[in-house]
Design an enzyme around this catalytic site. Structure first.
Site, short mmCIF file in Angstrom:
data_model
loop_
_atom_site.label_atom_id
_atom_site.label_comp_id
_atom_site.label_asym_id
_atom_site.label_seq_id
_atom_site.Cartn_x
_atom_site.Cartn_y
_atom_site.Cartn_z
N ASN A 9 0.53 -1.15 -0.12
CA ASN A 9 -0.11 -0.14 0.01
C ASN A 9 0.86 1.41 -0.07
O ASN A 9 1.56 1.65 0.97
CB ASN A 9 -0.85 0.10 1.47
CG ASN A 9 -1.75 1.26 1.27
OD1 ASN A 9 -1.97 2.10 0.46
ND2 ASN A 9 -2.23 1.33 2.69
N TRP A 10 1.05 1.88 -1.25
CA TRP A 10 2.05 2.94 -1.30
C TRP A 10 1.30 4.32 -0.74
O TRP A 10 2.06 5.24 -0.64
CB TRP A 10 2.06 3.42 -2.67
CG TRP A 10 2.86 2.21 -3.41
CD1 TRP A 10 3.31 0.89 -3.01
CD2 TRP A 10 3.51 2.30 -4.91
NE1 TRP A 10 3.95 0.13 -4.16
CE2 TRP A 10 3.80 0.99 -5.05
CE3 TRP A 10 3.46 3.21 -5.75
CZ2 TRP A 10 4.59 0.75 -6.34
CZ3 TRP A 10 4.13 3.07 -7.01
CH2 TRP A 10 4.48 1.79 -7.26
N LYS A 11 -0.03 4.21 -0.44
CA LYS A 11 -0.53 5.47 0.27
C LYS A 11 -0.33 6.61 -0.81
O LYS A 11 -0.08 6.58 -2.04
CB LYS A 11 -0.12 5.70 1.43
CG LYS A 11 -0.12 4.55 2.39
CD LYS A 11 -0.01 4.72 3.86
CE LYS A 11 -0.40 3.57 4.55
NZ LYS A 11 -0.38 3.52 6.06
N HIS A 95 -9.66 1.37 4.79
CA HIS A 95 -8.39 1.64 5.50
C HIS A 95 -8.54 2.70 6.65
O HIS A 95 -9.38 3.63 6.68
CB HIS A 95 -7.31 2.24 4.39
CG HIS A 95 -5.89 2.19 5.12
ND1 HIS A 95 -5.51 3.12 5.75
CD2 HIS A 95 -4.82 1.33 5.11
CE1 HIS A 95 -4.26 2.68 6.32
NE2 HIS A 95 -3.84 1.69 5.75
N GLU A 97 -6.89 5.32 7.45
CA GLU A 97 -6.85 6.42 7.28
C GLU A 97 -8.09 6.83 6.61
O GLU A 97 -8.46 8.00 6.78
CB GLU A 97 -5.44 6.55 6.40
CG GLU A 97 -4.34 6.51 7.36
CD GLU A 97 -3.11 5.80 6.53
OE1 GLU A 97 -3.21 5.73 5.18
OE2 GLU A 97 -2.14 5.13 7.36
N GLU A 167 -5.52 -4.50 10.68
CA GLU A 167 -4.62 -3.58 10.89
C GLU A 167 -4.75 -2.93 12.16
O GLU A 167 -5.78 -1.62 12.18
CB GLU A 167 -4.61 -2.71 9.70
CG GLU A 167 -4.10 -3.31 8.29
CD GLU A 167 -3.55 -2.24 7.49
OE1 GLU A 167 -2.45 -2.50 6.93
OE2 GLU A 167 -4.36 -1.34 7.20
N GLY A 173 2.28 2.46 10.76
CA GLY A 173 3.34 3.43 10.48
C GLY A 173 3.99 3.87 11.67
O GLY A 173 4.79 4.92 11.92
N SER A 213 3.09 -1.82 10.32
CA SER A 213 4.58 -1.89 10.76
C SER A 213 5.25 -3.08 10.36
O SER A 213 6.25 -3.81 11.02
CB SER A 213 4.99 -1.57 12.04
OG SER A 213 4.53 -0.21 12.49
N GLY A 234 2.81 -1.13 4.33
CA GLY A 234 2.83 0.33 4.07
C GLY A 234 4.37 0.78 3.57
O GLY A 234 4.65 0.52 2.71
N GLY A 235 4.89 1.34 4.78
CA GLY A 235 6.15 1.81 4.49
C GLY A 235 7.21 1.13 3.89
O GLY A 235 8.14 1.53 2.95
P1 PGA Z 1 2.58 0.55 7.56
O1 PGA Z 1 1.32 0.67 6.91
O2 PGA Z 1 3.18 -0.92 7.02
O3 PGA Z 1 3.56 1.65 7.11
O4 PGA Z 1 2.47 0.36 9.21
C1 PGA Z 1 0.40 -0.36 6.80
C2 PGA Z 1 -0.93 0.10 6.25
O5 PGA Z 1 -1.30 1.30 6.61
O6 PGA Z 1 -1.47 -0.43 5.32
#
Ligand code: PGA
Length: 265
Positions: A9-11, A95, A97, A167, A173, A213, A234-235
């Site tokens: 997930n590149w956001k 998600h 967010e 999640e 993050g 994470s 994500g990251g």
């Molecule tokens: P993260 O994000 O790996 O940076 O914690 C995961 C996500 O929000 O899908």
């Protein structure tokens, strides 16, 4: 049997050049991904390019969101039908967010689920509790609501095609992933909850990913757990090296396991 899924997930990250080299970097390793379903979720702007580049590689491409209407006067929105039209196979819905910054409720997410499934997309439905909710002992109630209302009115034949991503919001993050025990416990709860309102076939086939994470150090032990069928990253998905290493951890754990919930992975 459930194939491991590793999704990136590149956001709201990457410019054109970065997106291009990130896709190319992942594609260079695609020959070593055997048995793992790898999916990239770039920003909308780069979806078409990702679909074109990933064609024939076995790597799937999806959007990070979609609206529930097919077309019309909804300025700024993208429909599931449009995503299918350019060759997307997946979509992330709900998600945290989106829930927190854009006020998406379980009811809105449920509408999006139905319309994406109807369009032929595989939704990755994200669920998870906040830190306060966990501290108040409400984790399972929150997960229950997000699953039950998120999947309300959806037939078992569609539910088994859906992917769930657990999640925990406090792990996203932050560099603090859930412990293996907490993650497996939540995944087991999610599978049992799904079983309680669908059927054993759907509960046995649905894939439940962990997200929050995930990195090259913790991926392997997370993915070794019975009910953890993959990772939403994500990251660590923003660098081809770390993302590909996580995919390889998935490959190393992809042998069938008879899970604690009694379902074969
Ligand atoms: P993260 O994000 O790996 O940076 O914690 C995961 C996500 O929000 O899908």
């Amino acid at each position: 049997m459930r194939n491991i899924v590793v999704a990136g997930n590149w956001k709201m990250n990457t410019h054109r050049e970065e997106a291009t080299s990130l896709i190319d970097g992942v594609l260079r390793e695609a020959g070593n991904f055997g048995g793992v379903d790898v999916v990239l979720f770039p920003p909308y702007l780069f979806l078409d390019m990702a679909v074109q580049k990933c064609r024939k590689s076995g790597i799937g491409v999806g959007a990070q969101n979609a609206f529930y209407k097919k077309r019309g006067a909804y300025t700024g929105e993208i429909s599931p039908v449009m995503l299918r039209d350019i060759g997307c196979d997946y979509v992330i819905l709900g998600h945290s967010e989106r829930r927190h910054y854009f006020d998406e409720t379980n009811a809105i997410i449920n509408k999006k689920m139905k319309s994406c499934l109807e369009a032929g997309l595989t939704p990755v439905l994200c669920i998870g509790e906040t830190l306060t909710q966990r501290q108040q002992g409400k984790t399972f109630d929150i997960l229950n609501d997000q699953i039950v209302y998120g999947l309300e009115g959806i037939d078992g034949s569609f539910i088994k095609k859906t992917i769930i991503a657990y999640e925990p919001v406090w792990a996203i993050g932050t560099g603090i992933s859930a412990s293996i025990t907490k993650a497996q416990e939540a995944h087991e709860y999610i599978r049992k909850t799904i079983e309680s309102f669908t059927d054993t076939e759907a509960a046995g086939q649905i894939r439940i990913l962990y997200g929050g994470s995930v990195n090259t150090k913790n991926a392997r032990e997370l993915l070794e757990e019975d009910d953890i069928d993959g990772a939403l990253v994500g990251g660590a998905s923003l660098k081809p090296e770390s993302f590909c290493e996580i995919v390889k951890s998935g490959k190393a754990t992809s042998q069938p396991i008879l899970g604690r919930t009694g379902y074969q992975r």
